[in-house]
Design a protein around this motif. Sequence first.
Motif, PDB file in Angstrom:
ATOM      1  N   GLY A   2     -14.772  31.689  -1.886  1.00 47.25           N
ATOM      2  CA  GLY A   2     -14.834  30.450  -1.125  1.00 47.25           C
ATOM      3  C   GLY A   2     -15.458  29.333  -1.933  1.00 47.25           C
ATOM      4  N   VAL A   3     -16.428  29.679  -2.793  1.00 47.37           N
ATOM      5  CA  VAL A   3     -17.066  28.690  -3.657  1.00 47.37           C
ATOM      6  C   VAL A   3     -16.053  28.130  -4.646  1.00 47.37           C
ATOM      7  N   VAL A   4     -15.232  29.002  -5.224  1.00 47.66           N
ATOM      8  CA  VAL A   4     -14.202  28.564  -6.170  1.00 47.66           C
ATOM      9  C   VAL A   4     -13.240  27.603  -5.482  1.00 47.66           C
ATOM     10  N   ARG A   5     -12.859  27.914  -4.252  1.00 50.75           N
ATOM     11  CA  ARG A   5     -11.959  27.035  -3.501  1.00 50.75           C
ATOM     12  C   ARG A   5     -12.571  25.643  -3.310  1.00 50.75           C
ATOM     13  N   ALA A   6     -13.858  25.628  -2.944  1.00 46.64           N
ATOM     14  CA  ALA A   6     -14.540  24.348  -2.722  1.00 46.64           C
ATOM     15  C   ALA A   6     -14.606  23.517  -4.002  1.00 46.64           C
ATOM     16  N   LEU A   7     -14.891  24.159  -5.124  1.00 38.78           N
ATOM     17  CA  LEU A   7     -14.960  23.440  -6.397  1.00 38.78           C
ATOM     18  C   LEU A   7     -13.599  22.890  -6.794  1.00 38.78           C
ATOM     19  N   ARG A   8     -12.563  23.683  -6.588  1.00 38.84           N
ATOM     20  CA  ARG A   8     -11.222  23.228  -6.929  1.00 38.84           C
ATOM     21  C   ARG A   8     -10.775  22.081  -6.040  1.00 38.84           C
ATOM     22  N   GLU A   9     -11.068  22.157  -4.747  1.00 33.93           N
ATOM     23  CA  GLU A   9     -10.702  21.071  -3.839  1.00 33.93           C
ATOM     24  C   GLU A   9     -11.408  19.772  -4.217  1.00 33.93           C
ATOM     25  N   ALA A  10     -12.636  19.896  -4.695  1.00 31.50           N
ATOM     26  CA  ALA A  10     -13.399  18.715  -5.099  1.00 31.50           C
ATOM     27  C   ALA A  10     -13.019  18.249  -6.503  1.00 31.50           C
ATOM     28  N   MET A  11     -12.068  18.955  -7.131  1.00 30.64           N
ATOM     29  CA  MET A  11     -11.598  18.630  -8.478  1.00 30.64           C
ATOM     30  C   MET A  11     -12.738  18.634  -9.497  1.00 30.64           C
ATOM     31  N   LEU A  12     -13.634  19.602  -9.330  1.00 35.45           N
ATOM     32  CA  LEU A  12     -14.713  19.814 -10.286  1.00 35.45           C
ATOM     33  C   LEU A  12     -14.288  20.947 -11.219  1.00 35.45           C
ATOM     34  N   PRO A  13     -13.989  20.663 -12.466  1.00 36.19           N
ATOM     35  CA  PRO A  13     -13.445  21.683 -13.370  1.00 36.19           C
ATOM     36  C   PRO A  13     -14.460  22.746 -13.748  1.00 36.19           C
ATOM     37  N   ILE A  14     -13.977  23.971 -13.875  1.00 33.65           N
ATOM     38  CA  ILE A  14     -14.814  25.084 -14.344  1.00 33.65           C
ATOM     39  C   ILE A  14     -14.478  25.287 -15.817  1.00 33.65           C
ATOM     40  N   SER A  15     -15.447  25.002 -16.689  1.00 34.21           N
ATOM     41  CA  SER A  15     -15.194  25.104 -18.129  1.00 34.21           C
ATOM     42  C   SER A  15     -15.632  26.437 -18.706  1.00 34.21           C
ATOM     43  N   PHE A  16     -16.473  27.164 -17.960  1.00 35.49           N
ATOM     44  CA  PHE A  16     -16.952  28.477 -18.398  1.00 35.49           C
ATOM     45  C   PHE A  16     -17.422  29.214 -17.159  1.00 35.49           C
ATOM     46  N   ILE A  17     -17.194  30.521 -17.110  1.00 33.42           N
ATOM     47  CA  ILE A  17     -17.601  31.293 -15.936  1.00 33.42           C
ATOM     48  C   ILE A  17     -18.159  32.641 -16.370  1.00 33.42           C
ATOM     49  N   SER A  18     -19.214  33.063 -15.694  1.00 37.08           N
ATOM     50  CA  SER A  18     -19.809  34.371 -15.968  1.00 37.08           C
ATOM     51  C   SER A  18     -20.097  35.052 -14.648  1.00 37.08           C
ATOM     52  N   GLY A  19     -20.020  36.377 -14.627  1.00 38.15           N
ATOM     53  CA  GLY A  19     -20.260  37.113 -13.397  1.00 38.15           C
ATOM     54  C   GLY A  19     -20.993  38.413 -13.649  1.00 38.15           C
ATOM     55  N   THR A  20     -21.776  38.806 -12.669  1.00 36.30           N
ATOM     56  CA  THR A  20     -22.514  40.059 -12.707  1.00 36.30           C
ATOM     57  C   THR A  20     -22.136  40.908 -11.511  1.00 36.30           C
ATOM     58  N   SER A  21     -21.992  42.213 -11.712  1.00 32.98           N
ATOM     59  CA  SER A  21     -21.671  43.147 -10.637  1.00 32.98           C
ATOM     60  C   SER A  21     -20.379  42.709  -9.935  1.00 32.98           C
ATOM     61  N   GLY A  22     -20.374  42.650  -8.599  1.00 31.56           N
ATOM     62  CA  GLY A  22     -19.163  42.241  -7.904  1.00 31.56           C
ATOM     63  C   GLY A  22     -18.706  40.851  -8.290  1.00 31.56           C
ATOM     64  N   GLY A  23     -19.653  40.013  -8.707  1.00 27.48           N
ATOM     65  CA  GLY A  23     -19.302  38.671  -9.152  1.00 27.48           C
ATOM     66  C   GLY A  23     -18.451  38.665 -10.401  1.00 27.48           C
ATOM     67  N   SER A  24     -18.516  39.756 -11.182  1.00 31.07           N
ATOM     68  CA  SER A  24     -17.693  39.819 -12.395  1.00 31.07           C
ATOM     69  C   SER A  24     -16.208  39.937 -12.052  1.00 31.07           C
ATOM     70  N   ILE A  25     -15.903  40.549 -10.907  1.00 31.74           N
ATOM     71  CA  ILE A  25     -14.512  40.640 -10.459  1.00 31.74           C
ATOM     72  C   ILE A  25     -13.982  39.244 -10.154  1.00 31.74           C
ATOM     73  N   VAL A  26     -14.773  38.478  -9.403  1.00 32.94           N
ATOM     74  CA  VAL A  26     -14.387  37.108  -9.076  1.00 32.94           C
ATOM     75  C   VAL A  26     -14.278  36.264 -10.337  1.00 32.94           C
ATOM     76  N   ALA A  27     -15.228  36.420 -11.245  1.00 27.21           N
ATOM     77  CA  ALA A  27     -15.224  35.640 -12.484  1.00 27.21           C
ATOM     78  C   ALA A  27     -13.962  35.909 -13.301  1.00 27.21           C
ATOM     79  N   ALA A  28     -13.613  37.174 -13.454  1.00 23.97           N
ATOM     80  CA  ALA A  28     -12.443  37.531 -14.268  1.00 23.97           C
ATOM     81  C   ALA A  28     -11.147  36.997 -13.652  1.00 23.97           C
ATOM     82  N   ILE A  29     -11.003  37.149 -12.344  1.00 21.13           N
ATOM     83  CA  ILE A  29      -9.772  36.687 -11.690  1.00 21.13           C
ATOM     84  C   ILE A  29      -9.693  35.164 -11.709  1.00 21.13           C
ATOM     85  N   THR A  30     -10.830  34.499 -11.497  1.00 25.37           N
ATOM     86  CA  THR A  30     -10.856  33.038 -11.575  1.00 25.37           C
ATOM     87  C   THR A  30     -10.485  32.576 -12.976  1.00 25.37           C
TER      88      THR A  30
END
Length: 263
Positions: A2-30
């Motif tokens: 849901g956070v990724v959706r909000a950032l994309r809707e606001a047109m805030l670019p993600i230039s780098f992403i890191s994830g830990t534990s379950g967050g790594s799944i979200v990070a990789a797919i994003t």
Amino acid sequence: MGVVRALREAMLPISFISGTSGGSIVAAITASGADTKHMEQIAAGLSWRKLARIKLSRLGFVSSSPIEQFIEKVLPGVRFEHLRIPCAVTATDLLSGRAAAFTRGPVARAVRASCSIPQIYLPVEINGRPYVDGGLAQYLPVETVRSFGEQCTVAVHLGPVCEEYEPPENLLQLIIQVTNMIAKQNVMDSMARADVVIHPNVDDYSSFDFRNTNELIELGYETARAQIPRIREVWDRANRPWRRLLTRSRLARHNHNRGVGVR
């Protein structure tokens, strides 16, 4: 997600992403460039059975191989070098106790290691060393993102809002609570280094709640939306022309061989 959706809707670019534990799944797919709707469909289809397989051992009783298989199915054969957004997956080196940021090689193996909660999942061997859940060393991988030269860091914290835990009702809850308590030792330092912390209140949900996926996504989305003005303010300040040129120069000089490769 849901956070990724909000950032994309606001047109805030993600230039780098890191994830830990379950967050790594979200990070990789994003980082793969998947659209938001597809990501949320993937999340809705998850279940405990898809992420674990009983395998009794002296070091645990569940194999995390289904996590690796799941990532391979979603991102077949993908290596970090193939991702559209630079990504680091954080795991804990069981021999040194330090965080390891994987940035090269097959993504699925690194994600599996990052998700392997000790005492539940068996440790995952990478390059001859055992790795477990990244949260033990770096619950919020802010330090990892900072080490790659990023100037605007947004952390998504899914730990408890309430300081007190409910009494555990089973072994799984006990292990999760102990793991979270250990993670608390490093999460405050990480939060202090982030420019913005998005902290949805998920206290009413368990760590393995797959029945309320849509509710959790919406909760993350609404919490992130409330922080958009602050994120935009920090992002605009960090991306002034002279800062942007400095960051690009720093990344070019230092990031080529940073992080750990999966062989």
